[in-house]
Design a protein around this motif. Structure first.
Motif, PDB file in Angstrom:
ATOM      1  N   PHE A 191      -3.964   1.447  -1.595  1.00 41.45           N
ATOM      2  CA  PHE A 191      -3.983   2.915  -0.790  1.00 41.45           C
ATOM      3  C   PHE A 191      -4.655   3.152   0.821  1.00 41.45           C
ATOM      4  N   ALA A 192      -4.251   3.629   1.437  1.00 39.43           N
ATOM      5  CA  ALA A 192      -4.691   3.445   2.464  1.00 39.43           C
ATOM      6  C   ALA A 192      -4.332   4.795   2.822  1.00 39.43           C
ATOM      7  N   GLU A 193      -5.418   5.608   3.305  1.00 38.68           N
ATOM      8  CA  GLU A 193      -5.783   7.434   4.058  1.00 38.68           C
ATOM      9  C   GLU A 193      -5.812   6.823   5.641  1.00 38.68           C
ATOM     10  N   LEU A 194      -4.909   8.051   5.870  1.00 41.82           N
ATOM     11  CA  LEU A 194      -4.705   8.104   7.011  1.00 41.82           C
ATOM     12  C   LEU A 194      -5.302   9.051   7.708  1.00 41.82           C
ATOM     13  N   PRO A 195      -6.165   9.125   9.062  1.00 39.67           N
ATOM     14  CA  PRO A 195      -6.624  10.998   9.601  1.00 39.67           C
ATOM     15  C   PRO A 195      -5.343  11.285   9.815  1.00 39.67           C
ATOM     16  N   LYS A 238       0.629  -1.070   0.332  1.00 42.25           N
ATOM     17  CA  LYS A 238      -0.147   0.068  -0.168  1.00 42.25           C
ATOM     18  C   LYS A 238       1.325   0.896  -0.388  1.00 42.25           C
ATOM     19  N   ILE A 239       0.624   2.318  -0.448  1.00 46.55           N
ATOM     20  CA  ILE A 239       0.958   3.676  -0.595  1.00 46.55           C
ATOM     21  C   ILE A 239      -0.105   4.536   0.961  1.00 46.55           C
ATOM     22  N   ALA A 240       0.204   5.193   1.719  1.00 48.11           N
ATOM     23  CA  ALA A 240      -0.328   5.802   2.452  1.00 48.11           C
ATOM     24  C   ALA A 240      -0.064   6.885   3.035  1.00 48.11           C
ATOM     25  N   ALA A 241      -1.202   7.486   2.770  1.00 45.72           N
ATOM     26  CA  ALA A 241      -0.598   9.897   3.022  1.00 45.72           C
ATOM     27  C   ALA A 241      -2.045  10.095   3.704  1.00 45.72           C
ATOM     28  N   HIS A 251      -2.275  11.650  -4.461  1.00 48.81           N
ATOM     29  CA  HIS A 251      -1.631  10.595  -4.460  1.00 48.81           C
ATOM     30  C   HIS A 251      -2.868   9.447  -4.163  1.00 48.81           C
ATOM     31  N   HIS A 252      -4.160   8.959  -4.244  1.00 45.95           N
ATOM     32  CA  HIS A 252      -4.450   8.169  -4.078  1.00 45.95           C
ATOM     33  C   HIS A 252      -4.682   7.998  -5.459  1.00 45.95           C
ATOM     34  N   ARG A 253      -5.186   8.775  -5.606  1.00 47.64           N
ATOM     35  CA  ARG A 253      -5.808   8.868  -7.471  1.00 47.64           C
ATOM     36  C   ARG A 253      -4.423   7.933  -8.451  1.00 47.64           C
ATOM     37  N   ILE A 254      -3.578   8.442  -7.920  1.00 44.91           N
ATOM     38  CA  ILE A 254      -1.425   7.361  -9.022  1.00 44.91           C
ATOM     39  C   ILE A 254      -1.815   6.231  -8.332  1.00 44.91           C
ATOM     40  N   SER A 255      -1.902   6.098  -7.200  1.00 47.05           N
ATOM     41  CA  SER A 255      -2.136   4.875  -6.604  1.00 47.05           C
ATOM     42  C   SER A 255      -2.988   3.959  -7.258  1.00 47.05           C
ATOM     43  N   SER A 256      -4.035   4.164  -7.470  1.00 48.52           N
ATOM     44  CA  SER A 256      -4.455   3.258  -8.776  1.00 48.52           C
ATOM     45  C   SER A 256      -4.480   3.452 -10.015  1.00 48.52           C
ATOM     46  N   VAL A 257      -3.434   4.396 -10.849  1.00 51.35           N
ATOM     47  CA  VAL A 257      -3.379   3.988 -11.987  1.00 51.35           C
ATOM     48  C   VAL A 257      -2.341   3.059 -11.414  1.00 51.35           C
ATOM     49  N   LEU A 258      -1.090   3.661 -10.888  1.00 51.47           N
ATOM     50  CA  LEU A 258      -0.417   2.237 -10.478  1.00 51.47           C
ATOM     51  C   LEU A 258      -0.958   0.846 -10.383  1.00 51.47           C
TER      52      LEU A 258
END
Ligand SMILES: Cc1ncc(COP(=O)(O)O)c(C=O)c1O
Length: 452
Positions: A164-168, A142-145, A153-160
């Motif tokens: 993706f993990a979103e952190l609070p 995962k990419i976490a941001a 970053h979320h979109r790029i992760s999906s392109v790649l």
């Protein structure tokens, strides 16, 4: 005078100097088709371009927008007479060398004497390259941001094709590192994106703590400093922010956008890798290019192919004029932007009509009108935003978690967990001298909004 015109005075001599370099060639007819109607069409262009917010003026205090430095404008224009392409030395010999020099100066700004890096069309492409490298090194992880990291970053992760993990975030818009530590226990995070200067609020993720977690868990650390990177040169950061910038060189990759705070025209991002050996990941063969020289062609270490050499020329010229040095003229400009933001935020915080969730770390101010509920504050923000624009002051809006405003209660009927706030990026040094005038218009806009 509203628009700078010195560019027009320095261009002819530079153009002649450029032309002299090709004087040995047989002369050609350099006129272009339609040349006799160019002036007429340019008048139409000028009139069409009036339909813009005045990004060059201090009363534009909304999004991250401003014109480039005149030297960048002039150098970019001059380069277009050649129109070099920095994909390969075949297409842009001088401008490729200028790109390598300018990028090395940016790397040195972060303390890197060795690096691999290049320019890109902007922050999105630069971040894409950094996350692509992370994905190659930690496939499937995962990419976490943070929730306040740029949505790219979320979109790029999906392109790649990477999860993706979103952190609070904490109530200052910074990554919650306790939540990161808990997610890391799962063992499936390959790369953490730390943002130094979030797009919305200019917040600085706690880099020291993220580095401590990296030492424990071995993830790749990418710093997205697309907007905030140049502030490492500013001498007036808080001690906490300064400490984060002082550690930025420990990241595995960094993105900074010369077309945001680097005084460049659009089309100029920059990605840097601490370990030059990641260049091997880019290895590819091209039957068309890379044959004029055995030196490194920038296309051999970038995902984009054709890129404007003019961007590199403009950046090189700007950095020659205003070196990336602490205490230098460029750094002083950034300090003025931050001073403007702190001054505006402090004045708003002292006024009972406004709620300021936190003081700016860089040059972005966010604030909300005090109101009985989040919904009412949001409606008021929208009205003030429109009223300010009517009076010629252009602000921006942002939706922030209502938790950033402890005094702002949600109505029982109110399903909103966000509040619409006013936002201002004070990214022109002149803003420092215009804070009073901005406040005067804001005051009038507040009253207009009250009258409805
Ligand atoms: C922190 C950050 N990352 C990435 C981006 C995306 O950059 P660009 O718009 O140049 O593609 C932005 C844009 O504002 C940004 O602020």
């Amino acid at each position: 005078m509203q628009l700078e015109k010195a560019t027009l005075e320095i261009l002819p001599a530079a153009l002649r100097a450029l032309e002299e370099g090709f004087a040995s060639l047989p002369s050609i007819d350099a006129r272009a088709p339609g040349q006799e109607r160019m002036a007429e069409v340019m008048q139409q262009v000028a009139v069409r371009l009036r339909d813009n917010y005045p990004y060059f003026h201090p009363f534009y205090a909304g999004q991250m927008l401003k014109p480039p430095h005149p030297i960048a404008r002039a150098a970019y224009a001059l380069a277009t007479w050649i129109n070099p392409n920095n994909h390969a030395l075949d297409g842009g010999r001088a401008s490729s060398v200028m790109e390598k020099e300018a990028v090395a100066e940016i790397a040195a700004m972060f303390g890197w004497q060795t690096h691999l890096g290049h320019l890109s069309s902007g922050g999105t492409m630069a971040n894409l390259e950094a996350l692509w490298v992370a994905g190659q090194l930690h496939p499937g992880k995962k990419i976490a941001a943070s929730a306040q990291a740029h949505y790219t970053h979320h979109r790029i992760s999906s392109v790649l094709g990477l999860p993706f993990a979103e952190l609070p975030c904490d109530p200052r818009g910074r990554m919650d590192t306790q939540a990161l530590a808990e997610r890391l226990a799962g063992g499936d995070i390959g790369c953490v994106v730390a943002t130094l200067g979030t797009t919305g609020t200019g917040s600085i993720d706690p880099l020291a703590e993220i580095l401590r977690l990296r030492a424990q868990h071995g993830f790749r650390l990418h710093v997205d400093a697309a907007y905030g990177g140049y502030f490492t040169l500013a001498g007036n950061l808080t001690a906490e922010t300064r400490a984060a910038y002082d550690q930025i060189g420990q990241a595995d990759s960094i993105v900074v956008d010369p077309h945001k705070h680097g005084l460049q025209p659009y089309g100029c991002g920059c990605v840097l890798f601490r370990d030059p050996s990641v260049g091997a990941l880019y290895k590819h063969d091209s039957p068309y290019t890379y044959f004029t020289s055995s030196e490194l062609h920038l296309g051999e270490i970038s995902l984009e192919c054709s890129r404007p050499g003019a961007s590199a020329v403009a950046l090189w010229a700007t950095q020659k004029l205003l070196p990336l040095a602490r205490g230098g003229q460029f750094a002083v400009g950034l300090e003025a932007c931050r001073e403007a933001a702190v001054s505006l935020a402090e004045r708003l915080a002292a006024d009972p009509r406004w709620l300021v969730p936190f003081l700016p770390e860089l040059d972005i101010v966010v604030w909300a009108p005090r109101a009985a509920s989040a919904r009412l504050a949001s409606e008021r923000s929208q009205r003030i935003f429109a009223a300010a624009a009517n009076r010629g002051l252009h602000l921006a809006l942002i939706r922030l978690p209502v938790g950033y405003f402890p005094s702002l209660v949600s109505e029982p009927s109110d399903s909103q967990d966000t509040v619409l706030c006013l936002r201002s990026v004070l990214m022109k040094p002149e803003h420092r001298e215009w804070v009073n005038r901005i406040l005067t218009i804001l005051d009038a806009a507040f009253q207009d909004a009250e009258k409805g």
